[in-house]
Design an enzyme around this catalytic site. Structure first.
Site, short mmCIF file in Angstrom:
data_model
loop_
_atom_site.label_atom_id
_atom_site.label_comp_id
_atom_site.label_asym_id
_atom_site.label_seq_id
_atom_site.Cartn_x
_atom_site.Cartn_y
_atom_site.Cartn_z
N TYR A 160 51.94 -0.82 30.61
CA TYR A 160 50.67 -1.64 30.56
C TYR A 160 50.84 -2.36 29.53
O TYR A 160 50.95 -1.90 28.28
CB TYR A 160 49.59 -0.58 30.66
CG TYR A 160 49.08 0.02 32.06
CD1 TYR A 160 48.36 -0.43 32.86
CD2 TYR A 160 49.96 0.81 32.30
CE1 TYR A 160 47.98 -0.39 34.01
CE2 TYR A 160 49.65 1.33 33.66
CZ TYR A 160 48.58 0.97 34.56
OH TYR A 160 48.25 1.26 35.82
N TYR A 194 54.70 5.10 38.19
CA TYR A 194 55.26 5.54 36.85
C TYR A 194 54.90 6.96 36.60
O TYR A 194 54.20 7.65 37.47
CB TYR A 194 54.68 4.55 35.90
CG TYR A 194 52.77 4.56 35.93
CD1 TYR A 194 52.38 5.56 34.95
CD2 TYR A 194 52.32 3.45 36.45
CE1 TYR A 194 51.08 5.51 34.78
CE2 TYR A 194 51.05 3.36 36.38
CZ TYR A 194 50.24 4.48 35.45
OH TYR A 194 48.94 4.50 35.55
N ARG A 215 52.96 9.06 39.26
CA ARG A 215 51.91 8.34 40.32
C ARG A 215 52.35 7.45 41.17
O ARG A 215 53.72 6.73 40.97
CB ARG A 215 51.00 7.56 39.25
CG ARG A 215 50.34 8.60 38.21
CD ARG A 215 49.03 7.82 37.70
NE ARG A 215 48.26 7.87 38.98
CZ ARG A 215 47.04 6.96 39.42
NH1 ARG A 215 46.65 6.09 38.39
NH2 ARG A 215 46.36 7.09 40.43
N HIS A 218 49.97 1.48 42.07
CA HIS A 218 48.57 1.50 42.22
C HIS A 218 47.81 0.24 41.46
O HIS A 218 48.41 -0.02 40.43
CB HIS A 218 47.53 2.56 41.93
CG HIS A 218 47.75 3.15 40.47
ND1 HIS A 218 49.05 3.72 40.10
CD2 HIS A 218 47.41 2.69 39.27
CE1 HIS A 218 49.08 3.82 39.03
NE2 HIS A 218 48.02 3.32 38.52
N HIS A 220 44.24 -1.04 39.44
CA HIS A 220 42.95 -0.43 38.79
C HIS A 220 41.96 -1.50 38.89
O HIS A 220 42.31 -2.61 38.81
CB HIS A 220 43.10 -0.05 37.39
CG HIS A 220 44.08 0.98 37.04
ND1 HIS A 220 43.39 2.21 37.00
CD2 HIS A 220 45.36 1.28 36.76
CE1 HIS A 220 44.34 2.98 36.59
NE2 HIS A 220 45.52 2.44 36.71
FE LIG Z 1 47.44 3.08 36.23
#
Ligand SMILES: [Fe+2]
Length: 305
Positions: A160, A194, A215, A218, A220
């Site tokens: 991120y 990730y 995970r 996805h 957010h």
């Molecule tokens: Fe995330």
């Protein structure tokens, strides 16, 4: 030790508190957690070496800023969601787009635009193009103009922006204000799943539990609109094998929208777009604000510490 003996120890500790000082709430919580911890130490016969190992682990977890991941991994953040769902249901607030965990990687201040945004500040090489679009509506199906859709996702390395300083600031983070018909649309790419940092505190804990720390892919979202309750949610990328095996327990029914794929020729003929793309239609249904219910805007620290 007997429970009564443990209670006597707790009593001795709490008797040192000055009733006129400090916070009644903090006293209540800390003393309850201490009592529960002492009971657990007794019941499980936890040894001093295990306690000091745990203290080291907690110290390292803080140093590497992984408490947010631990909160997700032990299901604490999901549990808070379930309690908020329950509190809303008791107040008659049901249905709509399900909430799910924020996670530790939101950063405020993303570039804002009306109706449409392109999430890539720098092009992601080798990614599958995505267009996602829909409407923000209230529970009666009425579109909400001027709602804010905040969107953030990771790059193909599972990283991120802001936290990953190799990306331009706010790459893959945008705020889209819905247009007069309550519509939003953005151009990006399908992110990947990730994992927790290998060898880090969360990874160590999950391995000891015989679990993984990964995970599914996805995206957010925060959805906010004046007079409405804030929605914190995510969508999963359909087809990811970990959708129902998320280490953070964030997947929920109704948050796995179908992906429609258009070939290069279809993209060109139907949409005038010069590349093949994946398309997701997804409407966010939010609730009108109601008095006497907890504030859905949860105060917490955002961004790197
Ligand atoms: Fe995330």
């Amino acid at each position: 030790m007997e429970r009564s003996q443990i209670d006597a120890v707790i009593e001795r500790i709490t008797s040192t508190e000055d009733p006129s000082k400090g916070s009644a709430r903090v006293k209540e919580i800390v003393n309850r957690l201490t009592r529960d911890l002492f009971y657990a130490i007794e019941d499980l016969d936890i040894q001093p070496e295990e306690i000091w190992h745990a203290v080291d682990w907690m110290t390292n977890t803080g140093r590497s800023n992984e408490w947010g991941l631990v909160a997700a991994g032990i299901g604490l953040e999901h549990f808070l969601d379930l309690r908020m769902d329950e509190a809303e249901a008791k107040a008659g607030i049901t249905g709509g787009t399900p909430r799910t965990i924020e996670g530790p990687l939101y950063v405020p201040g993303a570039p804002e635009s009306v109706g449409y945004a392109e999430l890539e500040t720098e092009p992601e090489i080798g990614a599958e193009r995505l267009y996602m679009q829909g409407q923000v509506k209230d529970q009666d199906g009425t579109p909400i103009p001027n709602a804010k859709v905040e969107v953030w996702h990771c790059n193909l390395k599972g990283m991120y922006s802001i936290f990953d300083t190799s990306q331009p600031p706010y790459n893959l983070r945008r705020s889209i204000i819905t247009d007069s018909e309550g519509k939003y649309k953005f151009k990006s790419f399908l992110p990947v799943g990730y994992s927790c940092p290998p060898g880090g505190s969360t990874d160590q804990m999950l391995q000891a539990l015989g679990r993984h720390g990964s995970r599914p892919a996805h995206i957010h979202f925060f959805v906010t609109a004046p007079g409405h309750r804030k929605l914190t949610t995510q969508i999963n990328i359909e087809g990811d094998p970990l959708i129902w095996d998320d280490f953070a327990f964030a997947t929920r029914e109704d948050l796995v929208p179908h992906i429609t794929r258009y070939s290069e020729s279809e993209a060109k003929e139907k949409f005038g777009i010069d590349e093949p793309f994946a398309s997701i239609n997804f409407d966010f249904e939010v609730h009108k604000e109601k008095e006497g219910v907890f504030d859905a805007e949860i105060e917490r620290t955002h961004g790197p510490r």
